[in-house]
Design a protein around this motif. Structure first.
Motif, PDB file in Angstrom:
ATOM      1  N   UNK A  30       0.802  -1.221   0.000  1.00 46.53           N
ATOM      2  CA  UNK A  30       0.000   0.000   0.000  1.00 46.53           C
ATOM      3  C   UNK A  30       0.835   1.272   0.000  1.00 46.53           C
ATOM      4  N   UNK A  32       2.897   4.317  -1.520  1.00 46.42           N
ATOM      5  CA  UNK A  32       3.117   5.123  -2.699  1.00 46.42           C
ATOM      6  C   UNK A  32       4.549   5.657  -2.666  1.00 46.42           C
ATOM      7  N   UNK A  92       5.038   5.078   5.448  1.00 45.89           N
ATOM      8  CA  UNK A  92       5.044   4.087   6.506  1.00 45.89           C
ATOM      9  C   UNK A  92       3.689   4.187   7.191  1.00 45.89           C
ATOM     10  N   UNK A  93       2.837   3.256   6.885  1.00 48.66           N
ATOM     11  CA  UNK A  93       1.481   3.317   7.417  1.00 48.66           C
ATOM     12  C   UNK A  93       1.425   2.640   8.770  1.00 48.66           C
ATOM     13  N   UNK A  94       0.934   3.375   9.759  1.00 52.87           N
ATOM     14  CA  UNK A  94       0.839   2.835  11.105  1.00 52.87           C
ATOM     15  C   UNK A  94      -0.356   1.904  11.259  1.00 52.87           C
ATOM     16  N   UNK A  97      -3.599   3.280  10.468  1.00 51.21           N
ATOM     17  CA  UNK A  97      -3.655   3.795   9.098  1.00 51.21           C
ATOM     18  C   UNK A  97      -3.100   5.203   8.972  1.00 51.21           C
ATOM     19  N   UNK A  98      -2.521   5.749  10.053  1.00 50.93           N
ATOM     20  CA  UNK A  98      -1.862   7.051   9.904  1.00 50.93           C
ATOM     21  C   UNK A  98      -0.621   6.873   9.048  1.00 50.93           C
ATOM     22  N   UNK A  99      -0.166   7.967   8.484  1.00 50.54           N
ATOM     23  CA  UNK A  99       0.842   7.885   7.440  1.00 50.54           C
ATOM     24  C   UNK A  99       1.965   8.846   7.736  1.00 50.54           C
ATOM     25  N   UNK A 100       3.221   8.363   7.716  1.00 49.89           N
ATOM     26  CA  UNK A 100       4.337   9.261   7.926  1.00 49.89           C
ATOM     27  C   UNK A 100       5.350   9.054   6.810  1.00 49.89           C
ATOM     28  N   UNK A 101       6.169  10.042   6.590  1.00 49.46           N
ATOM     29  CA  UNK A 101       7.185   9.991   5.552  1.00 49.46           C
ATOM     30  C   UNK A 101       8.534   9.664   6.168  1.00 49.46           C
TER      31      UNK A 101
ATOM     32  N   UNK B  35       9.058  17.369  11.810  1.00 49.59           N
ATOM     33  CA  UNK B  35      10.306  16.726  11.423  1.00 49.59           C
ATOM     34  C   UNK B  35      11.479  17.563  11.929  1.00 49.59           C
ATOM     35  N   UNK B  55      -0.623  10.594  16.876  1.00 47.76           N
ATOM     36  CA  UNK B  55      -0.984   9.346  16.219  1.00 47.76           C
ATOM     37  C   UNK B  55       0.223   8.449  16.017  1.00 47.76           C
ATOM     38  N   UNK B  97      -5.552  12.143   7.905  1.00 48.45           N
ATOM     39  CA  UNK B  97      -4.549  11.235   8.427  1.00 48.45           C
ATOM     40  C   UNK B  97      -4.823   9.793   8.098  1.00 48.45           C
TER      41      UNK B  97
END
Lengths: 113, 115
Positions: A30, A32, A92-94, A97-101, B35, B55, B97
């Motif tokens: 999943x 991108x 990196x989906x937690x 479903x939260x999303x971090x770069x 960041x 989160x 989110x």
């Protein structure tokens, strides 16, 4: 820990096409692939994002092979103002479903006259 | 439409002090991520806020804390500053989110120098 590998630096000349390749062997289903550009002392600027095959916008193209283990950012006819650091990253989906770069060290592109 | 804004632009503190950095997200965005970017390195994820709650969190000590307000703006607090905390602190916002395709928009950053 960065999930991508890209060349530390590249040199080019004005008017040339520049291709920066990024390796992401452990990309998740999943995830991108996103590319950012950063000038000194500024925040990264979104360039392009894709999932598979080819994506093109007004500033760049992104080529992603079927196995998605790598991607190539293509900058057509670069100018001096394209001198910057370019970051390839996957998300990196937690568990929620939260999303971090996750940024690597980036590729420092130097465009010469 | 203003993009992501951060304040202050620059800040000088001494070891042991505390600092608060502020971020206003892009209009329509409700998720804020912070960041840390040391000189010559890529940005490192600190944490992300959504619906006023943390989160996700990166590998940063508890000295780093944050808050998100009902208007989606956010603060980053760093206690007991160390020399190694000197860096460019970046805030990024995204519209939600919950989507893996969200594009994060970055602010200009706050340059923190710890003496």
């Amino acid at each position: 820990l960065a999930k991508t590998t890209q060349p530390i630096s590249m040199d080019s000349y004005e008017g040339q096409e520049v291709n920066i390749t990024c390796s992401h062997n452990n990309i998740a289903t999943n995830d991108y692939i996103t590319w950012y550009q950063q000038f000194p002392s500024q925040g990264p600027r979104f360039i392009i994002q894709g999932y598979k095959t080819k994506v093109t916008n007004e500033v760049a193209s992104l080529f992603i092979p079927a196995d998605r283990k790598s991607s190539t950012l293509s900058l057509p006819r670069v100018s001096l103002s394209d001198t910057a650091v370019y970051y390839c990253l996957v998300g990196d989906t937690g568990v929620d479903s939260s999303y971090k770069l996750i940024f690597g060290s980036g590729t420092r592109l130097l465009v010469r006259p | 439409d203003a993009g992501v804004t951060q304040s202050p632009t620059h800040l000088i503190k001494t070891r042991g002090q505390q600092v608060t950095l502020r971020c206003s997200p892009k209009s329509g965005h409700d998720t804020v991520s912070w960041y840390q970017q040391a000189l010559g390195q890529g940005p490192q994820f600190i944490f992300q806020y959504y619906e006023e709650e943390e989160r996700q969190r990166g590998n940063f000590p508890d000295r780093f804390s944050g808050h998100q307000f009902p208007n989606y703006s956010s603060e980053l607090n760093v206690n007991a500053l160390l020399l190694g905390d000197s860096a460019l602190y970046l805030c990024a916002s995204s519209p939600t989110g919950l989507e893996s395709t969200d594009t994060q928009y970055f602010g200009p950053g706050t340059r923190l120098t710890v003496l």
